[in-house]
Design an enzyme around this catalytic site. Structure first.
Site, short mmCIF file in Angstrom:
data_model
loop_
_atom_site.label_atom_id
_atom_site.label_comp_id
_atom_site.label_asym_id
_atom_site.label_seq_id
_atom_site.Cartn_x
_atom_site.Cartn_y
_atom_site.Cartn_z
N PHE A 140 21.64 40.40 50.00
CA PHE A 140 22.87 40.86 50.67
C PHE A 140 24.07 40.53 49.80
O PHE A 140 24.25 39.38 49.40
CB PHE A 140 23.04 40.21 52.05
CG PHE A 140 24.23 40.76 52.79
CD1 PHE A 140 24.14 41.96 53.48
CD2 PHE A 140 25.45 40.09 52.77
CE1 PHE A 140 25.24 42.49 54.13
CE2 PHE A 140 26.56 40.62 53.42
CZ PHE A 140 26.45 41.82 54.10
N ASP A 225 25.11 35.35 43.07
CA ASP A 225 25.95 35.49 44.25
C ASP A 225 25.80 34.21 45.06
O ASP A 225 24.79 34.00 45.73
CB ASP A 225 25.49 36.72 45.04
CG ASP A 225 26.31 36.93 46.32
OD1 ASP A 225 26.96 35.96 46.77
OD2 ASP A 225 26.27 38.04 46.88
N LYS A 254 33.26 32.99 51.48
CA LYS A 254 32.93 32.27 52.72
C LYS A 254 33.60 30.89 52.82
O LYS A 254 34.73 30.81 53.25
CB LYS A 254 31.40 32.17 52.91
CG LYS A 254 30.79 33.53 53.26
CD LYS A 254 29.58 33.46 54.16
CE LYS A 254 29.25 34.84 54.71
NZ LYS A 254 28.38 35.64 53.86
C1 PLP Z 1 28.59 37.11 53.38
C2 PLP Z 1 28.07 37.45 52.03
C3 PLP Z 1 28.70 38.42 51.23
C4 PLP Z 1 29.87 39.22 51.72
O1 PLP Z 1 31.00 38.45 51.93
P1 PLP Z 1 32.27 39.05 52.70
O2 PLP Z 1 33.30 37.98 52.60
O3 PLP Z 1 31.83 39.35 54.10
O4 PLP Z 1 32.64 40.29 51.97
C5 PLP Z 1 28.21 38.62 49.96
N1 PLP Z 1 27.16 37.92 49.50
C6 PLP Z 1 26.52 37.00 50.23
C7 PLP Z 1 25.37 36.25 49.66
C8 PLP Z 1 26.95 36.73 51.54
O5 PLP Z 1 26.31 35.82 52.29
#
Ligand code: PLP
Length: 400
Positions: A140, A225, A254
């Protein structure tokens, strides 16, 4: 506000029904205030929050040093564009650099934005013919269209095509499959060191080492990520430090600013100039409020020894949840990395989330059957027990 002046959850829900686009499935409650790992709804009911802020409130609700820094900053200078320097942004970048791999930062406002910057950087930094990025099934990366294309889960693609070209997907954990996907047009590998939304799937160190080797052998950027795993979540500042595999690019958001919106991309000094003037920007990126909040969050983690506390509370969680697993056959698997916890069940998780909420505990379920906990780093052992009592009861009661 005293309780009797607060609009009821029903009144708030009515406003949403009329005026807010219904693109989220929301619980039928309005939250009113929070303090540490507790949050209160509009009716004054208290909840212990094992999923504060969807992973953003890693320091709990309203952490005092962050509140203080933001209050001070908001009365001094709210926003200036990135045509100026602000000391806070520079200092924040330095602090992140010193706690990671010593590079430079680009600031934005969210995880998806950080990943968009990474996608552009991969294309800009590598030779012109290289544009493809390998990502992983179950991953994700966010909701903007580039990040959506990077997210190899068909349910998030439905009806949106044609998606941005250039993403190829490998099974998570399968380095041979990655090797087979690499060709002369491949620019980068983008991976979560622990898949969060995908069900708290923890990559082996060997898999991440293989990705590092494949990137080095083929001239690719290795991009992690760490939007969910970063900033102390796993008991290290960043999850890559657990595995001992250093990426070329890392994305954060986050928990980065202690609950305030903020995102960042970090990369090495050699790669950083490829994101050259005019090629990328974020109007609010690195604004003084986010920067002060980000600095305060780092200082709080260190002054209160919260990385050490993550290990302590993870041990308590592990003891409680392993005991549950041994006694309760519907617990299929348990995956714990610091305060990032997945409990895979043989039954649907949604009724368990509901049962816990009724008893005053907030948790999450992802991928239908994985109970996900992303509690705050400053949770106490007593609070772990308080929540696990409720959670274990709810899981036991869900046995068919
Ligand atoms: C939540 C998340 C995102 C997206 O972050 P947003 O601030 O909602 O755009 C991207 N990568 C990972 C691994 C996430 O958990």
């Amino acid at each position: 506000m005293s309780t009797d002046t607060i609009p009821s959850s029903a009144e708030t829900i009515d406003l949403f029904k009329q005026y807010v686009i219904p693109n989220y499935t929301r619980y039928p409650l309005a939250l009113e205030r929070g303090e540490g790992s507790y949050v209160w709804d509009a009716e004054g009911k208290r909840y212990l929050d094992f999923f504060p802020g969807w992973g953003c409130n890693l320091l709990g609700h309203c952490p005092e040093p962050v509140v203080r820094a933001v209050q001070e900053q908001v009365a001094t200078l709210i926003h200036v564009p990135n045509t100026w320097h602000t000391h806070a942004q520079g200092l924040w970048a330095k602090m992140l650099s010193e706690r990671s791999f010593g590079g430079q930062a680009f600031f934005c406002n969210s995880g998806t934005e950080a990943n968009e910057a990474a996608i552009k950087l991969a294309r800009l930094h590598t030779p012109k013919e290289r544009y493809k990025i390998i990502t992983f099934e179950g991953g994700f990366h966010g909701r903007t269209l580039g990040a959506t294309a990077a997210t190899a889960q068909p349910k998030y693609h439905e009806g949106l095509g044609p998606l941005m070209a250039g993403f190829t997907y490998a099974p998570y954990g399968d380095a041979d499959a990655v090797a087979r996907l690499i060709d002369k047009e491949t620019a980068a590998i983008l991976v979560e060191p622990i898949q969060g939304e995908g069900g708290v799937k923890i990559a082996t160190d060997g898999f991440l080492r293989d990705l590092r080797r494949l990137a080095d052998e083929n001239g690719l950027l290795l991009m992690f990520d760490e939007v969910q795993t970063g900033c102390g979540r796993t008991g290290k500042w960043f999850a890559y430090q657990r595995a001992g595999v250093t990426p070329d690019v890392m994305t954060l958001a986050k928990a980065l600013c202690g609950g305030v919106a903020g995102g960042a991309l970090l990369t090495t000094k050699e790669i950083a100039p490829s994101l050259r003037p005019g090629m990328h920007a974020a109007t609010f990126g690195g604004n003084p409020i986010a920067a002060r909040a980000g600095i305060a969050a780092i200082e709080m983690v260190e002054s209160q020894n919260l990385l050490e506390n993550v290990d302590l509370i993870a041990t308590v969680f592990r003891a409680r949840l392993e005991a549950l697993r041994d006694e309760c056959e519907i617990v299929r698997d348990l995956r714990i990395a610091g305060v990032m916890i997945g409990i895979e069940l043989a039954v649907e998780g949604a009724p368990i989330v509901k049962a816990c909420m009724e008893r005053g505990l907030l948790i999450n379920c992802t991928q239908g059957v994985v109970i996900r906990l992303l509690p705050a780093m400053n949770l106490t052992g007593a609070q772990v027990h308080e929540g696990c009592d409720i959670l274990c009861d709810a899981i036991r009661a869900a046995r068919p």
